[in-house]
Design a protein around this motif. Structure first.
Motif, PDB file in Angstrom:
ATOM      1  N   ASP A 134       0.876  -1.164   0.000  1.00  0.00           N
ATOM      2  CA  ASP A 134       0.000   0.000   0.000  1.00  0.00           C
ATOM      3  C   ASP A 134       0.916   1.218   0.000  1.00  0.00           C
ATOM      4  N   LEU A 135       1.043   1.862  -1.172  1.00  0.00           N
ATOM      5  CA  LEU A 135       1.977   2.971  -1.301  1.00  0.00           C
ATOM      6  C   LEU A 135       1.486   4.236  -0.606  1.00  0.00           C
ATOM      7  N   LYS A 136       0.205   4.305  -0.311  1.00  0.00           N
ATOM      8  CA  LYS A 136      -0.311   5.461   0.425  1.00  0.00           C
ATOM      9  C   LYS A 136       0.064   5.375   1.899  1.00  0.00           C
ATOM     10  N   ARG A 137      -0.152   4.197   2.476  1.00  0.00           N
ATOM     11  CA  ARG A 137       0.080   4.023   3.913  1.00  0.00           C
ATOM     12  C   ARG A 137       1.492   3.581   4.243  1.00  0.00           C
ATOM     13  N   LYS A 138       2.270   3.268   3.214  1.00  0.00           N
ATOM     14  CA  LYS A 138       3.645   2.794   3.412  1.00  0.00           C
ATOM     15  C   LYS A 138       3.646   1.503   4.235  1.00  0.00           C
ATOM     16  N   GLU A 139       2.798   0.564   3.832  1.00  0.00           N
ATOM     17  CA  GLU A 139       2.717  -0.720   4.498  1.00  0.00           C
ATOM     18  C   GLU A 139       2.800  -1.844   3.466  1.00  0.00           C
ATOM     19  N   TYR A 140       3.226  -3.015   3.922  1.00  0.00           N
ATOM     20  CA  TYR A 140       3.261  -4.165   3.021  1.00  0.00           C
ATOM     21  C   TYR A 140       3.103  -5.456   3.816  1.00  0.00           C
ATOM     22  N   THR A 141       2.701  -6.503   3.100  1.00  0.00           N
ATOM     23  CA  THR A 141       2.718  -7.858   3.644  1.00  0.00           C
ATOM     24  C   THR A 141       3.401  -8.757   2.624  1.00  0.00           C
ATOM     25  N   TYR A 142       3.854  -9.894   3.096  1.00  0.00           N
ATOM     26  CA  TYR A 142       4.470 -10.881   2.212  1.00  0.00           C
ATOM     27  C   TYR A 142       3.762 -12.215   2.425  1.00  0.00           C
ATOM     28  N   SER A 143       3.290 -12.813   1.334  1.00  0.00           N
ATOM     29  CA  SER A 143       2.562 -14.079   1.434  1.00  0.00           C
ATOM     30  C   SER A 143       3.323 -15.171   0.703  1.00  0.00           C
ATOM     31  N   ILE A 144       3.390 -16.333   1.321  1.00  0.00           N
ATOM     32  CA  ILE A 144       4.035 -17.484   0.687  1.00  0.00           C
ATOM     33  C   ILE A 144       3.079 -18.090  -0.326  1.00  0.00           C
ATOM     34  N   LEU A 145       3.618 -18.487  -1.472  1.00  0.00           N
ATOM     35  CA  LEU A 145       2.794 -19.107  -2.509  1.00  0.00           C
ATOM     36  C   LEU A 145       3.314 -20.510  -2.782  1.00  0.00           C
ATOM     37  N   PRO A 146       2.821 -21.493  -2.051  1.00  0.00           N
ATOM     38  CA  PRO A 146       3.302 -22.862  -2.247  1.00  0.00           C
ATOM     39  C   PRO A 146       2.963 -23.429  -3.608  1.00  0.00           C
ATOM     40  N   CYS A 147       1.950 -22.856  -4.260  1.00  0.00           N
ATOM     41  CA  CYS A 147       1.518 -23.354  -5.566  1.00  0.00           C
ATOM     42  C   CYS A 147       1.312 -22.174  -6.501  1.00  0.00           C
ATOM     43  N   THR A 148       1.990 -22.203  -7.643  1.00  0.00           N
ATOM     44  CA  THR A 148       1.846 -21.115  -8.610  1.00  0.00           C
ATOM     45  C   THR A 148       0.405 -20.950  -9.044  1.00  0.00           C
ATOM     46  N   GLY A 149      -0.355 -22.040  -9.076  1.00  0.00           N
ATOM     47  CA  GLY A 149      -1.745 -21.965  -9.480  1.00  0.00           C
ATOM     48  C   GLY A 149      -2.559 -21.019  -8.612  1.00  0.00           C
ATOM     49  N   MET A 150      -2.173 -20.892  -7.325  1.00  0.00           N
ATOM     50  CA  MET A 150      -2.859 -19.946  -6.455  1.00  0.00           C
ATOM     51  C   MET A 150      -2.728 -18.542  -7.008  1.00  0.00           C
ATOM     52  N   LEU A 151      -1.536 -18.230  -7.466  1.00  0.00           N
ATOM     53  CA  LEU A 151      -1.288 -16.904  -8.023  1.00  0.00           C
ATOM     54  C   LEU A 151      -2.058 -16.716  -9.318  1.00  0.00           C
ATOM     55  N   MET A 152      -2.120 -17.746 -10.126  1.00  0.00           N
ATOM     56  CA  MET A 152      -2.739 -17.643 -11.440  1.00  0.00           C
ATOM     57  C   MET A 152      -4.230 -17.339 -11.350  1.00  0.00           C
ATOM     58  N   HIS A 153      -4.893 -17.806 -10.284  1.00  0.00           N
ATOM     59  CA  HIS A 153      -6.353 -17.720 -10.262  1.00  0.00           C
ATOM     60  C   HIS A 153      -6.930 -16.862  -9.136  1.00  0.00           C
ATOM     61  N   SER A 154      -6.085 -16.373  -8.226  1.00  0.00           N
ATOM     62  CA  SER A 154      -6.612 -15.706  -7.049  1.00  0.00           C
ATOM     63  C   SER A 154      -6.666 -14.191  -7.163  1.00  0.00           C
ATOM     64  N   TYR A 155      -5.942 -13.622  -8.112  1.00  0.00           N
ATOM     65  CA  TYR A 155      -5.839 -12.171  -8.163  1.00  0.00           C
ATOM     66  C   TYR A 155      -6.348 -11.626  -9.490  1.00  0.00           C
ATOM     67  N   GLU A 156      -7.048 -10.502  -9.399  1.00  0.00           N
ATOM     68  CA  GLU A 156      -7.493  -9.815 -10.601  1.00  0.00           C
ATOM     69  C   GLU A 156      -6.603  -8.624 -10.911  1.00  0.00           C
ATOM     70  N   ASP A 157      -5.916  -8.074  -9.893  1.00  0.00           N
ATOM     71  CA  ASP A 157      -5.030  -6.942 -10.129  1.00  0.00           C
ATOM     72  C   ASP A 157      -3.795  -7.384 -10.892  1.00  0.00           C
ATOM     73  N   ARG A 158      -3.169  -6.442 -11.537  1.00  0.00           N
ATOM     74  CA  ARG A 158      -1.924  -6.696 -12.260  1.00  0.00           C
ATOM     75  C   ARG A 158      -0.856  -7.100 -11.258  1.00  0.00           C
ATOM     76  N   ILE A 159      -0.134  -8.165 -11.544  1.00  0.00           N
ATOM     77  CA  ILE A 159       0.956  -8.633 -10.697  1.00  0.00           C
ATOM     78  C   ILE A 159       2.265  -8.351 -11.429  1.00  0.00           C
ATOM     79  N   TYR A 160       3.200  -7.709 -10.726  1.00  0.00           N
ATOM     80  CA  TYR A 160       4.447  -7.270 -11.340  1.00  0.00           C
ATOM     81  C   TYR A 160       5.611  -8.166 -10.926  1.00  0.00           C
ATOM     82  N   SER A 161       6.598  -8.255 -11.791  1.00  0.00           N
ATOM     83  CA  SER A 161       7.821  -8.974 -11.458  1.00  0.00           C
ATOM     84  C   SER A 161       8.728  -8.057 -10.648  1.00  0.00           C
ATOM     85  N   ALA A 162       9.754  -8.643 -10.038  1.00  0.00           N
ATOM     86  CA  ALA A 162      10.709  -7.826  -9.278  1.00  0.00           C
ATOM     87  C   ALA A 162      11.408  -6.819 -10.193  1.00  0.00           C
ATOM     88  N   SER A 163      11.724  -7.233 -11.412  1.00  0.00           N
ATOM     89  CA  SER A 163      12.387  -6.319 -12.354  1.00  0.00           C
ATOM     90  C   SER A 163      11.496  -5.117 -12.666  1.00  0.00           C
TER      91      SER A 163
END
Length: 345
Positions: A55-84
Protein backbone atom coordinates in the motif's frame (compact mmCIF):
# COMPACT_ATOMS: atom_id res chain seq x y z
CA UNK A 1 -11.20 3.36 -14.76
CA UNK A 2 -8.39 2.44 -12.38
CA UNK A 3 -6.03 5.44 -11.94
CA UNK A 4 -2.77 5.34 -13.90
CA UNK A 5 -0.67 6.62 -10.99
CA UNK A 6 0.46 4.39 -8.10
CA UNK A 7 0.58 7.35 -5.74
CA UNK A 8 -3.17 7.73 -6.40
CA UNK A 9 -3.99 4.05 -6.77
CA UNK A 10 -1.89 2.94 -3.83
CA UNK A 11 -1.98 -0.85 -4.17
CA UNK A 12 0.70 -2.95 -5.83
CA UNK A 13 1.38 -6.70 -6.07
CA UNK A 14 4.93 -7.90 -6.74
CA UNK A 15 5.73 -11.56 -7.33
CA UNK A 16 9.23 -12.80 -6.41
CA UNK A 17 10.61 -16.14 -7.50
CA UNK A 18 14.03 -16.32 -5.82
CA UNK A 19 15.51 -15.60 -2.41
CA UNK A 20 17.68 -12.90 -3.96
CA UNK A 21 14.64 -11.11 -5.42
CA UNK A 22 12.71 -11.39 -2.16
CA UNK A 23 15.59 -9.96 -0.09
CA UNK A 24 16.22 -7.13 -2.53
CA UNK A 25 12.57 -6.02 -2.58
CA UNK A 26 12.30 -6.32 1.21
CA UNK A 27 15.43 -4.22 1.77
CA UNK A 28 14.22 -1.58 -0.64
CA UNK A 29 10.86 -1.28 1.10
CA UNK A 30 12.25 -1.12 4.62
CA UNK A 31 15.53 0.77 4.08
CA UNK A 32 14.84 3.07 1.13
CA UNK A 33 11.04 3.26 1.16
CA UNK A 34 10.48 3.37 4.93
CA UNK A 35 7.67 0.79 4.67
CA UNK A 36 6.31 -1.14 7.63
CA UNK A 37 5.55 -4.85 7.50
CA UNK A 38 1.93 -5.12 8.66
CA UNK A 39 2.43 -8.67 9.93
CA UNK A 40 5.68 -7.80 11.72
CA UNK A 41 7.44 -10.87 10.34
CA UNK A 42 11.02 -11.24 9.20
CA UNK A 43 10.32 -11.28 5.47
CA UNK A 44 13.92 -12.16 4.63
CA UNK A 45 13.47 -15.54 6.34
CA UNK A 46 10.26 -16.45 4.50
CA UNK A 47 10.21 -19.10 1.74
CA UNK A 48 9.83 -18.30 -1.95
CA UNK A 49 8.08 -17.93 -4.33
CA UNK A 50 5.95 -15.28 -2.70
CA UNK A 51 3.87 -12.17 -3.20
CA UNK A 52 4.47 -8.70 -1.79
CA UNK A 53 1.23 -6.75 -1.38
CA UNK A 54 2.01 -3.05 -0.91
CA UNK A 55 0.00 0.00 0.00
CA UNK A 56 1.98 2.97 -1.30
CA UNK A 57 -0.31 5.46 0.42
CA UNK A 58 0.08 4.02 3.91
CA UNK A 59 3.64 2.79 3.41
CA UNK A 60 2.72 -0.72 4.50
CA UNK A 61 3.26 -4.16 3.02
CA UNK A 62 2.72 -7.86 3.64
CA UNK A 63 4.47 -10.88 2.21
CA UNK A 64 2.56 -14.08 1.43
CA UNK A 65 4.04 -17.48 0.69
CA UNK A 66 2.79 -19.11 -2.51
CA UNK A 67 3.30 -22.86 -2.25
CA UNK A 68 1.52 -23.35 -5.57
CA UNK A 69 1.85 -21.12 -8.61
CA UNK A 70 -1.74 -21.97 -9.48
CA UNK A 71 -2.86 -19.95 -6.45
CA UNK A 72 -1.29 -16.90 -8.02
CA UNK A 73 -2.74 -17.64 -11.44
CA UNK A 74 -6.35 -17.72 -10.26
CA UNK A 75 -6.61 -15.71 -7.05
CA UNK A 76 -5.84 -12.17 -8.16
CA UNK A 77 -7.49 -9.82 -10.60
CA UNK A 78 -5.03 -6.94 -10.13
CA UNK A 79 -1.92 -6.70 -12.26
CA UNK A 80 0.96 -8.63 -10.70
CA UNK A 81 4.45 -7.27 -11.34
CA UNK A 82 7.82 -8.97 -11.46
CA UNK A 83 10.71 -7.83 -9.28
CA UNK A 84 12.39 -6.32 -12.35
CA UNK A 85 9.27 -4.29 -13.18
CA UNK A 86 9.05 -3.14 -9.57
CA UNK A 87 12.55 -1.66 -9.64
CA UNK A 88 11.93 -0.01 -13.02
CA UNK A 89 8.90 1.73 -11.48
CA UNK A 90 10.80 2.63 -8.33
CA UNK A 91 13.31 4.57 -10.43
CA UNK A 92 10.44 6.87 -11.43
CA UNK A 93 8.95 7.24 -7.98
CA UNK A 94 5.97 4.99 -8.75
CA UNK A 95 4.40 7.95 -10.54
CA UNK A 96 3.03 5.86 -13.38
CA UNK A 97 1.28 2.51 -13.55
CA UNK A 98 2.68 0.37 -16.41
CA UNK A 99 0.23 -0.87 -18.99
CA UNK A 100 -2.04 -3.65 -17.88
CA UNK A 101 -0.97 -6.81 -19.70
CA UNK A 102 -3.39 -8.83 -21.80
CA UNK A 103 -2.15 -12.12 -23.24
CA UNK A 104 -4.38 -13.19 -26.11
CA UNK A 105 -4.19 -16.89 -27.05
CA UNK A 106 -7.04 -17.42 -29.52
CA UNK A 107 -6.02 -20.44 -31.60
CA UNK A 108 -5.12 -23.35 -29.33
CA UNK A 109 -8.65 -24.26 -28.21
CA UNK A 110 -9.57 -27.94 -28.34
CA UNK A 111 -13.29 -27.98 -27.65
CA UNK A 112 -15.77 -29.08 -30.33
CA UNK A 113 -19.33 -28.01 -29.40
CA UNK A 114 -21.82 -30.38 -31.00
CA UNK A 115 -24.05 -27.52 -32.22
CA UNK A 116 -21.13 -26.26 -34.33
CA UNK A 117 -19.81 -29.70 -35.32
CA UNK A 118 -23.15 -30.49 -36.98
CA UNK A 119 -22.02 -28.31 -39.89
CA UNK A 120 -18.89 -30.36 -40.66
CA UNK A 121 -19.02 -32.05 -44.07
CA UNK A 122 -15.81 -34.11 -44.03
CA UNK A 123 -14.98 -37.19 -41.93
CA UNK A 124 -14.40 -36.18 -38.32
CA UNK A 125 -10.98 -37.85 -38.29
CA UNK A 126 -9.88 -35.63 -41.20
CA UNK A 127 -11.42 -32.55 -39.55
CA UNK A 128 -9.44 -33.19 -36.38
CA UNK A 129 -6.28 -33.68 -38.44
CA UNK A 130 -6.73 -30.22 -39.96
CA UNK A 131 -7.45 -28.90 -36.48
CA UNK A 132 -4.13 -30.24 -35.14
CA UNK A 133 -2.22 -28.76 -38.08
CA UNK A 134 -3.79 -25.34 -37.70
CA UNK A 135 -4.01 -24.94 -33.92
CA UNK A 136 -1.37 -22.90 -32.11
CA UNK A 137 -0.24 -25.89 -30.10
CA UNK A 138 1.03 -25.12 -26.57
CA UNK A 139 1.71 -21.48 -27.40
CA UNK A 140 0.10 -20.40 -24.13
CA UNK A 141 2.98 -22.04 -22.29
CA UNK A 142 5.31 -19.19 -23.24
CA UNK A 143 3.29 -16.89 -20.95
CA UNK A 144 5.16 -16.58 -17.62
CA UNK A 145 3.19 -18.29 -14.84
CA UNK A 146 2.75 -15.13 -12.79
CA UNK A 147 0.77 -13.55 -15.62
CA UNK A 148 -1.72 -16.35 -16.18
CA UNK A 149 -4.37 -14.71 -14.05
CA UNK A 150 -8.02 -14.78 -15.03
CA UNK A 151 -7.95 -11.09 -15.94
CA UNK A 152 -4.69 -11.14 -17.95
CA UNK A 153 -4.71 -14.44 -19.84
CA UNK A 154 -7.44 -14.84 -22.47
CA UNK A 155 -7.49 -18.28 -24.03
CA UNK A 156 -10.30 -19.29 -26.39
CA UNK A 157 -11.41 -22.86 -25.70
CA UNK A 158 -13.13 -23.72 -29.01
CA UNK A 159 -11.24 -24.98 -32.08
CA UNK A 160 -10.45 -22.16 -34.48
CA UNK A 161 -11.95 -24.26 -37.28
CA UNK A 162 -15.33 -23.81 -35.60
CA UNK A 163 -14.92 -20.20 -34.49
CA UNK A 164 -11.99 -17.88 -35.16
CA UNK A 165 -12.18 -14.96 -32.76
CA UNK A 166 -9.36 -13.09 -34.50
CA UNK A 167 -11.34 -12.49 -37.66
CA UNK A 168 -13.62 -9.55 -38.25
CA UNK A 169 -17.25 -10.33 -38.98
CA UNK A 170 -18.27 -9.03 -42.37
CA UNK A 171 -16.88 -8.32 -45.85
CA UNK A 172 -14.00 -6.28 -44.45
CA UNK A 173 -12.24 -9.46 -43.32
CA UNK A 174 -9.49 -10.28 -45.85
CA UNK A 175 -9.52 -14.00 -45.00
CA UNK A 176 -13.12 -14.32 -46.18
CA UNK A 177 -11.79 -14.53 -49.73
CA UNK A 178 -10.06 -17.78 -48.72
CA UNK A 179 -13.19 -19.14 -47.01
CA UNK A 180 -11.48 -18.63 -43.63
CA UNK A 181 -13.47 -15.89 -41.91
CA UNK A 182 -14.73 -16.11 -38.33
CA UNK A 183 -16.81 -19.13 -39.38
CA UNK A 184 -14.50 -21.29 -41.51
CA UNK A 185 -15.86 -22.87 -44.69
CA UNK A 186 -12.45 -23.99 -45.97
CA UNK A 187 -8.96 -24.65 -44.63
CA UNK A 188 -5.50 -23.60 -45.82
CA UNK A 189 -5.35 -26.04 -48.76
CA UNK A 190 -8.80 -25.09 -50.09
CA UNK A 191 -10.63 -28.14 -48.76
CA UNK A 192 -14.25 -27.35 -47.89
CA UNK A 193 -14.84 -28.54 -44.35
CA UNK A 194 -18.24 -27.09 -43.40
CA UNK A 195 -21.58 -26.00 -44.78
CA UNK A 196 -21.81 -22.40 -43.60
CA UNK A 197 -25.35 -21.07 -43.22
CA UNK A 198 -26.78 -17.95 -41.60
CA UNK A 199 -28.00 -20.13 -38.74
CA UNK A 200 -24.48 -21.47 -38.20
CA UNK A 201 -23.05 -17.94 -38.22
CA UNK A 202 -25.57 -16.96 -35.58
CA UNK A 203 -24.61 -19.89 -33.32
CA UNK A 204 -20.89 -19.26 -33.88
CA UNK A 205 -21.36 -15.57 -33.12
CA UNK A 206 -22.45 -16.37 -29.55
CA UNK A 207 -19.05 -17.90 -28.79
CA UNK A 208 -17.28 -15.12 -30.68
CA UNK A 209 -18.89 -12.20 -28.87
CA UNK A 210 -18.71 -13.79 -25.41
CA UNK A 211 -14.93 -13.97 -25.82
CA UNK A 212 -14.57 -10.38 -27.02
CA UNK A 213 -16.77 -8.97 -24.28
CA UNK A 214 -14.39 -10.34 -21.64
CA UNK A 215 -11.47 -8.42 -23.12
CA UNK A 216 -13.53 -5.30 -23.74
CA UNK A 217 -14.27 -5.20 -20.00
CA UNK A 218 -10.54 -5.02 -19.29
CA UNK A 219 -10.27 -2.00 -21.59
CA UNK A 220 -13.14 -0.39 -19.71
CA UNK A 221 -11.39 -0.95 -16.38
CA UNK A 222 -7.77 -0.04 -17.16
CA UNK A 223 -6.60 3.22 -18.70
CA UNK A 224 -3.45 1.79 -20.33
CA UNK A 225 -3.25 -1.72 -21.83
CA UNK A 226 -0.58 -3.74 -23.66
CA UNK A 227 -1.84 -6.72 -25.70
CA UNK A 228 0.56 -9.54 -26.51
CA UNK A 229 -1.19 -11.53 -29.25
CA UNK A 230 0.34 -15.02 -29.26
CA UNK A 231 0.35 -17.48 -32.16
CA UNK A 232 2.39 -20.19 -33.80
CA UNK A 233 2.62 -21.24 -37.43
CA UNK A 234 4.24 -23.72 -39.75
CA UNK A 235 5.26 -23.04 -43.34
CA UNK A 236 2.78 -25.67 -44.53
CA UNK A 237 -0.35 -23.77 -43.47
CA UNK A 238 0.58 -20.28 -44.73
CA UNK A 239 -1.44 -19.40 -47.88
CA UNK A 240 0.77 -19.23 -50.98
CA UNK A 241 -0.30 -15.64 -51.59
CA UNK A 242 1.40 -14.61 -48.34
CA UNK A 243 4.89 -15.77 -49.33
CA UNK A 244 7.67 -13.73 -50.94
CA UNK A 245 10.11 -16.05 -52.72
CA UNK A 246 12.98 -13.72 -51.86
CA UNK A 247 12.37 -13.80 -48.10
CA UNK A 248 12.73 -17.09 -46.21
CA UNK A 249 10.22 -17.88 -43.49
CA UNK A 250 11.39 -16.36 -40.20
CA UNK A 251 11.60 -18.01 -36.81
CA UNK A 252 9.59 -15.10 -35.43
CA UNK A 253 7.02 -12.97 -37.23
CA UNK A 254 6.19 -9.72 -35.42
CA UNK A 255 2.74 -8.47 -36.37
CA UNK A 256 2.33 -4.71 -36.13
CA UNK A 257 -0.57 -2.33 -36.66
CA UNK A 258 0.17 1.14 -38.01
CA UNK A 259 -1.97 2.82 -35.37
CA UNK A 260 -1.72 0.56 -32.34
CA UNK A 261 1.85 -0.79 -32.42
CA UNK A 262 4.51 1.79 -31.44
CA UNK A 263 7.87 1.53 -33.19
CA UNK A 264 9.53 1.22 -29.78
CA UNK A 265 7.44 -1.88 -29.01
CA UNK A 266 8.48 -3.56 -32.28
CA UNK A 267 12.09 -2.65 -31.64
CA UNK A 268 11.97 -4.09 -28.11
CA UNK A 269 10.44 -7.40 -29.21
CA UNK A 270 12.84 -7.74 -32.12
CA UNK A 271 15.88 -7.00 -29.96
CA UNK A 272 15.14 -9.77 -27.47
CA UNK A 273 14.42 -12.48 -30.04
CA UNK A 274 17.42 -11.61 -32.19
CA UNK A 275 19.66 -11.58 -29.11
CA UNK A 276 18.56 -15.19 -28.56
CA UNK A 277 19.65 -16.09 -32.10
CA UNK A 278 16.27 -16.19 -33.86
CA UNK A 279 15.54 -14.76 -37.30
CA UNK A 280 12.85 -12.07 -37.20
CA UNK A 281 10.63 -10.33 -39.77
CA UNK A 282 7.94 -7.70 -39.25
CA UNK A 283 4.52 -8.31 -40.83
CA UNK A 284 5.80 -11.34 -42.75
CA UNK A 285 4.31 -13.78 -43.53
CA UNK A 286 1.41 -12.53 -41.39
CA UNK A 287 0.46 -8.92 -40.77
CA UNK A 288 -1.23 -6.93 -38.06
CA UNK A 289 -2.20 -7.72 -34.50
CA UNK A 290 -5.28 -8.11 -32.35
CA UNK A 291 -6.86 -4.91 -31.03
CA UNK A 292 -9.92 -5.20 -28.74
CA UNK A 293 -13.23 -4.28 -30.32
CA UNK A 294 -13.98 -1.66 -27.66
CA UNK A 295 -10.78 0.15 -28.64
CA UNK A 296 -11.33 -0.11 -32.40
CA UNK A 297 -14.86 1.25 -32.05
CA UNK A 298 -13.66 4.06 -29.74
CA UNK A 299 -16.18 2.85 -27.19
CA UNK A 300 -13.62 3.33 -24.40
CA UNK A 301 -10.89 5.87 -23.70
CA UNK A 302 -8.30 3.16 -23.03
CA UNK A 303 -4.79 3.84 -24.37
CA UNK A 304 -4.12 0.43 -25.93
CA UNK A 305 -1.05 -0.84 -27.77
CA UNK A 306 -0.68 -4.31 -29.25
CA UNK A 307 1.87 -6.56 -30.91
CA UNK A 308 1.53 -10.04 -32.41
CA UNK A 309 4.11 -12.79 -31.93
CA UNK A 310 3.95 -15.60 -34.51
CA UNK A 311 6.36 -18.32 -33.40
CA UNK A 312 7.44 -20.79 -36.09
CA UNK A 313 6.80 -24.26 -34.74
CA UNK A 314 10.18 -25.47 -35.93
CA UNK A 315 11.87 -23.62 -33.04
CA UNK A 316 9.93 -25.33 -30.25
CA UNK A 317 8.76 -28.66 -31.72
CA UNK A 318 10.93 -31.77 -31.49
CA UNK A 319 11.42 -34.49 -34.09
CA UNK A 320 8.66 -36.48 -32.41
CA UNK A 321 6.13 -33.89 -33.54
CA UNK A 322 5.55 -32.70 -29.98
CA UNK A 323 6.44 -29.42 -28.32
CA UNK A 324 9.72 -29.41 -26.38
CA UNK A 325 9.24 -28.20 -22.76
CA UNK A 326 12.82 -26.94 -22.53
CA UNK A 327 12.46 -24.86 -25.69
CA UNK A 328 9.15 -23.48 -24.46
CA UNK A 329 10.82 -22.47 -21.20
CA UNK A 330 13.45 -20.60 -23.21
CA UNK A 331 10.77 -18.74 -25.14
CA UNK A 332 9.01 -17.95 -21.88
CA UNK A 333 12.17 -16.29 -20.55
CA UNK A 334 12.35 -14.13 -23.69
CA UNK A 335 8.73 -13.08 -23.17
CA UNK A 336 9.53 -12.24 -19.54
CA UNK A 337 12.44 -10.06 -20.68
CA UNK A 338 10.20 -8.29 -23.19
CA UNK A 339 7.66 -7.55 -20.46
CA UNK A 340 10.36 -6.12 -18.17
CA UNK A 341 11.63 -3.94 -21.03
CA UNK A 342 8.17 -2.61 -21.89
CA UNK A 343 7.46 -1.01 -18.53
CA UNK A 344 7.71 2.51 -19.87
CA UNK A 345 6.08 2.10 -23.29
Amino acid sequence: MIPDNFVTYGRMHVWVQTEKERNRVSRFLEDDGDFQNREAKQTTSQPVPGLFVMDLKRKEYTYSILPCTGMLMHSYEDRIYSASEFFHMAEHGFRRVPRFLVFHVPHDGQEFPSELMDSVRIPEELFRLYHRKMMDADIGRIVPAGYRTQSMYFHFDVSRLLCDVERFIGPGEIMEQYGMGFCYEKVYDGTKIKQVTEELKKKTGVYYWNHHRKIDRICEKYSRVLVLDLHSYSDEIVPNAFWNKDIPSPDICIGADGQYTPTELVRTVRKHFEAAGYSVEVNYPYTGTYVPNAVLSHGVSCDCVSVMLEINRRIYFGRNGQSDPEKLDGLQEIVRSIIDDCTGI
